[in-house]
Scaffold this motif. Structure first.
Motif, PDB file in Angstrom:
ATOM      1  N   ALA A  49      41.946  27.872  40.781  1.00 18.31           N
ATOM      2  CA  ALA A  49      41.265  29.261  41.300  1.00 18.31           C
ATOM      3  C   ALA A  49      40.762  29.856  39.888  1.00 18.31           C
ATOM      4  CB  ALA A  49      42.418  30.248  41.883  1.00 18.31           C
ATOM      5  N   LYS A  50      39.898  30.639  40.173  1.00 19.45           N
ATOM      6  CA  LYS A  50      39.196  31.498  38.942  1.00 19.45           C
ATOM      7  C   LYS A  50      39.213  32.759  39.484  1.00 19.45           C
ATOM      8  CE  LYS A  50      36.227  27.861  36.560  1.00 19.45           C
ATOM      9  NZ  LYS A  50      34.926  27.735  36.321  1.00 19.45           N
ATOM     10  N   TYR A  51      39.575  34.027  38.565  1.00 17.34           N
ATOM     11  CA  TYR A  51      39.568  35.135  38.784  1.00 17.34           C
ATOM     12  C   TYR A  51      39.733  36.039  37.561  1.00 17.34           C
ATOM     13  CZ  TYR A  51      44.470  33.974  38.880  1.00 17.34           C
ATOM     14  OH  TYR A  51      45.625  33.351  38.431  1.00 17.34           O
ATOM     15  N   GLN A  52      39.828  37.306  37.396  1.00 22.40           N
ATOM     16  CA  GLN A  52      39.912  38.323  36.207  1.00 22.40           C
ATOM     17  C   GLN A  52      41.301  38.754  36.169  1.00 22.40           C
ATOM     18  OE1 GLN A  52      36.423  40.695  36.367  1.00 22.40           O
ATOM     19  NE2 GLN A  52      35.135  39.357  35.181  1.00 22.40           N
ATOM     20  N   VAL A  53      41.841  38.910  34.735  1.00 24.30           N
ATOM     21  CA  VAL A  53      43.015  39.282  34.568  1.00 24.30           C
ATOM     22  C   VAL A  53      42.856  40.668  33.712  1.00 24.30           C
ATOM     23  CG1 VAL A  53      44.519  37.434  35.095  1.00 24.30           C
ATOM     24  CG2 VAL A  53      43.472  37.725  32.823  1.00 24.30           C
ATOM     25  N   THR A  54      43.986  41.513  33.462  1.00 24.06           N
ATOM     26  CA  THR A  54      44.078  42.530  32.514  1.00 24.06           C
ATOM     27  C   THR A  54      44.842  42.078  31.418  1.00 24.06           C
ATOM     28  OG1 THR A  54      46.047  43.608  33.495  1.00 24.06           O
ATOM     29  CG2 THR A  54      43.709  44.012  34.453  1.00 24.06           C
ATOM     30  N   PRO A  55      44.849  42.909  30.362  1.00 22.29           N
ATOM     31  CA  PRO A  55      45.916  42.592  29.186  1.00 22.29           C
ATOM     32  C   PRO A  55      47.283  42.540  29.701  1.00 22.29           C
ATOM     33  CG  PRO A  55      44.211  44.180  28.658  1.00 22.29           C
ATOM     34  CD  PRO A  55      44.157  43.883  29.971  1.00 22.29           C
ATOM     35  N   LEU A  56      47.596  43.037  30.874  1.00 21.15           N
ATOM     36  CA  LEU A  56      49.253  43.243  31.452  1.00 21.15           C
ATOM     37  C   LEU A  56      49.238  41.958  32.387  1.00 21.15           C
ATOM     38  CD1 LEU A  56      49.533  46.957  32.379  1.00 21.15           C
ATOM     39  CD2 LEU A  56      50.355  45.802  30.426  1.00 21.15           C
ATOM     40  N   ASP A  57      48.288  40.868  32.176  1.00 17.98           N
ATOM     41  CA  ASP A  57      48.343  39.670  33.045  1.00 17.98           C
ATOM     42  C   ASP A  57      48.385  39.973  34.365  1.00 17.98           C
ATOM     43  OD1 ASP A  57      48.480  37.071  33.348  1.00 17.98           O
ATOM     44  OD2 ASP A  57      50.491  36.773  33.425  1.00 17.98           O
ATOM     45  N   ALA A  81      40.025  34.392  34.085  1.00 16.55           N
ATOM     46  CA  ALA A  81      41.232  33.310  34.135  1.00 16.55           C
ATOM     47  C   ALA A  81      41.135  32.176  35.136  1.00 16.55           C
ATOM     48  CB  ALA A  81      42.428  34.058  34.591  1.00 16.55           C
ATOM     49  N   ASN A  82      41.740  30.964  34.713  1.00 19.15           N
ATOM     50  CA  ASN A  82      41.771  29.878  35.191  1.00 19.15           C
ATOM     51  C   ASN A  82      43.265  29.542  35.880  1.00 19.15           C
ATOM     52  OD1 ASN A  82      38.858  28.900  35.174  1.00 19.15           O
ATOM     53  ND2 ASN A  82      39.441  29.189  33.066  1.00 19.15           N
ATOM     54  N   LEU A  83      43.260  29.116  37.049  1.00 20.12           N
ATOM     55  CA  LEU A  83      44.694  28.936  37.307  1.00 20.12           C
ATOM     56  C   LEU A  83      45.074  27.478  37.882  1.00 20.12           C
ATOM     57  CD1 LEU A  83      47.611  29.954  38.501  1.00 20.12           C
ATOM     58  CD2 LEU A  83      46.639  30.533  40.660  1.00 20.12           C
ATOM     59  N   PHE A  84      45.922  26.892  37.610  1.00 21.18           N
ATOM     60  CA  PHE A  84      46.523  25.573  38.133  1.00 21.18           C
ATOM     61  C   PHE A  84      47.635  25.841  38.714  1.00 21.18           C
ATOM     62  CE2 PHE A  84      48.639  21.799  38.018  1.00 21.18           C
ATOM     63  CZ  PHE A  84      47.927  20.765  38.648  1.00 21.18           C
ATOM     64  N   ARG A  88      53.767  31.754  47.412  1.00 25.27           N
ATOM     65  CA  ARG A  88      54.048  31.933  45.782  1.00 25.27           C
ATOM     66  C   ARG A  88      52.984  31.352  45.004  1.00 25.27           C
ATOM     67  NH1 ARG A  88      60.029  28.734  45.628  1.00 25.27           N
ATOM     68  NH2 ARG A  88      58.784  27.416  46.761  1.00 25.27           N
ATOM     69  N   ASP A  89      51.839  30.960  45.849  1.00 20.90           N
ATOM     70  CA  ASP A  89      50.836  30.114  45.252  1.00 20.90           C
ATOM     71  C   ASP A  89      49.744  30.998  44.850  1.00 20.90           C
ATOM     72  OD1 ASP A  89      50.478  30.509  47.887  1.00 20.90           O
ATOM     73  OD2 ASP A  89      49.247  28.711  48.218  1.00 20.90           O
ATOM     74  N   PHE A  90      49.935  32.103  43.881  1.00 21.63           N
ATOM     75  CA  PHE A  90      48.895  32.934  43.421  1.00 21.63           C
ATOM     76  C   PHE A  90      49.072  33.231  42.083  1.00 21.63           C
ATOM     77  CE2 PHE A  90      52.284  35.480  45.675  1.00 21.63           C
ATOM     78  CZ  PHE A  90      52.792  35.966  44.593  1.00 21.63           C
TER      79      PHE A  90
END
Length: 534
Positions: free
Chosen positions: A440-448, A477-480, A532-534
């Motif tokens: 997945a690809k998305y955006q995160v803040t400094p607080l993750d 952010a990139n998620l595996f 749990r997959d996020f």
């Protein structure tokens, strides 16, 4: 100021419950609790070229076309010669099981006990759940089902971050620990279901609804918490039609009563599925979210137009202090081979921004799923891609966003993301193995925190208008995510099993990296989805 409409809502549901209970004495549909783990075991049947079942609306109500497979799954390892009571209860039967010609009743204790270790986070984890399930039928047209759970748990850091962001356990209930390391929560579901004629089902209670053939749904998923609902489902020839009315809550919208109670909102859903042929079907979907009152407590109320069961009629919001949030979309499915289906979804949202222009917000899904791949019985699979544009699902005010307790009613990632998922599942006897990979690809803040997951941030009004007109800004952010489970089924009636699980999760961004390597083992039961997959 809201006592009257809340009382009206309670009266509506109570009266309907009483009515269904009375007519049920003369009348049984078999309710199948929805979970992907159980649902995918029907893939070979529901995606066969030999039937034209409607597959997008879940939970299923088991009919004659699925009853044979259902009985097989519920009687795996059944030994009719087992004479010891404890042996039958442990391996084959419900804890309580009463069957007469007029009614049936069953009940079970549902443990979900896990111990784990996050090797990357150097943290011990656990889940301690004590639950129940009750169900049964009266006559041949009435059924009921209920579950309840009391829980405590310690989770990996990434899951903790989501719980602390919402102050809510995903898809479940409030975190009573108020941010402590050990989370504490409880919740319950209950439905009554009445099928007066073969073509019509009426369901009332507190539960969830899932629309789509995928692992995720962009239209309506089971990720958010249960909600009060009244759902009508009609099957006429090749057409299935669903109309549903619900009553949801918002955690962050401005409070206006002296008790600081959660704000409420009405939600209405329509879905029409048409099996054009045994191979090809299309569906139409629309939804409306309406605030019960504005920020000053002025009632919006439940407009009589919302009762209209006709799809798209009365679904585009009125001129009110807080405009209704309306969404539309569709589904499609094509069985490219026997037991194999190509499917998709499209969701389109619109809201009125501060300069009175419509936003271009939409998302879509493409996927492939099936059963008995390569001719191997009970080897099932799903491969899926989902993407949603920024600010899709977001209302003109936080209260009308497409959420329940602030959790997305669609994909867990919310909005502004791209996601690919692959899952393989194989069952042989009482053993089951499943492997899953998410990218997945998305955006995160400094607080993750994933910006898209929070569809209704608790902003003051001027800041919220800015949020609506400018796409969220954060670090890409990139998620595996990968997960594997191996389980030994003890009792199929309530999915009691010994399960070994492995999770590896790696999130990378300019802000930093987050890694989880979790190994867990437990005695588990229930058919609920715990994402749990996020």
């Amino acid at each position: 100021m809201l006592k009257a409409p809340r009382l009206l809502a309670k009266l509506l549901f109570t009266t309907a419950f009483f009515f269904l209970s009375i007519v049920g004495l003369r009348a049984q549909s078999v309710y199948l609790p929805y979970s992907y783990q159980l649902d995918q075991k029907f893939d070979a049947e529901v995606y066969s070229l030999n039937n034209s079942l409607h597959t997008a609306l879940k939970p299923y109500l088991i009919d004659s076309s699925l009853l044979k497979k259902y009985n097989q799954l519920m009687n795996i390892g059944y030994d009719s010669s087992r004479k010891a009571w404890i042996g039958r209860i442990l391996f084959n039967q419900h804890l309580f099981d009463v069957k007469t010609k007029d009614y049936t009743f069953y009940g079970d204790y549902l443990p979900d006990l896990q111990l784990g270790r996050d090797l990357k986070g150097k943290k011990n984890t656990y889940l301690n759940t004590r639950g129940y399930q009750l169900g049964g039928t009266v006559g041949d047209k009435f059924s009921f089902y209920s579950t309840g759970y009391e829980n405590q748990g310690v989770f990996p850091a990434y899951y903790d971050a989501v719980v602390n962001m919402y102050h809510f356990l995903p898809g479940q209930s409030y975190d009573r620990s108020f941010g402590k390391n050990t989370k504490d929560w409880s919740y319950a579901t209950a439905i009554v279901s009445y099928t007066p004629i073969k073509q019509l089902n009426i369901t009332l209670g507190e539960d969830k609804t899932f629309i789509g053939d995928g692992y995720r749904s962009l239209l309506l998923s089971d990720y958010a918490a249960p909600y009060p609902l009244l759902r009508l489902t009609a099957n006429v020839g090749p057409v299935q039609y669903m109309a549903m009315w619900t009553y949801m809550e918002d955690l962050y919208a401005k409070k206006f009563d002296q008790f600081g109670s959660n704000r409420r909102k009405w939600a209405m859903f329509h879905y029409l599925d048409w099996n054009i042929t045994d191979r090809f079907s299309i569906g139409l979907f629309n939804a409306l979210i309406a605030a019960e009152a504005d920020d000053n407590g002025n009632l919006h109320g439940f407009d009589i137009n919302y009762v209209n069961p006709v799809i798209l009629v009365g679904s585009w919001g009125q001129k009110t202090p807080i405009p209704d949030n309306t969404l539309g979309g569709g589904t499609a499915k094509f069985k490219i081979f026997d037991k194999t289906a190509l499917y998709g979804q499209f969701i389109a949202d619109r809201y009125i921004t501060s300069n009175s222009t419509n936003a271009n917000t939409y998302g879509y899904q493409l996927g492939l799923r099936g059963g008995d791949i390569f001719g191997v019985r009970n080897l099932n699979y799903i491969f899926e891609y989902n993407t949603v544009k920024p600010n899709t699902y977001v209302g003109s005010q936080p209260i009308t966003s497409y959420t329940q307790y602030e959790e997305p009613l669609g994909d867990p990632l919310g909005t502004n993301f791209k996601e690919g998922i692959g899952i393989l599942n194989y069952s042989i006897g009482r053993f089951e193995f499943q492997g899953q990979i998410n990218l997945a690809k998305y955006q995160v803040t400094p607080l993750d925190q994933n910006i898209g997951m929070m569809l209704t941030p608790p902003f003051a009004a001027p800041d919220y208008k800015l949020f609506l007109t400018v796409p969220a800004q954060g670090a890409n952010a990139n998620l595996f995510y990968s997960e594997g489970t191996a389980s030994l089924l003890i009792n199929p009636k309530y999915n009691l099993r010994l399960e070994l699980g492995l999770i590896y999760r790696n999130e990378t961004s300019a802000i930093g990296n987050s890694q989880t390597a979790l190994i867990s083992f437990g005695l588990r039961s229930t058919f609920r989805n715990l994402y749990r997959d996020f």
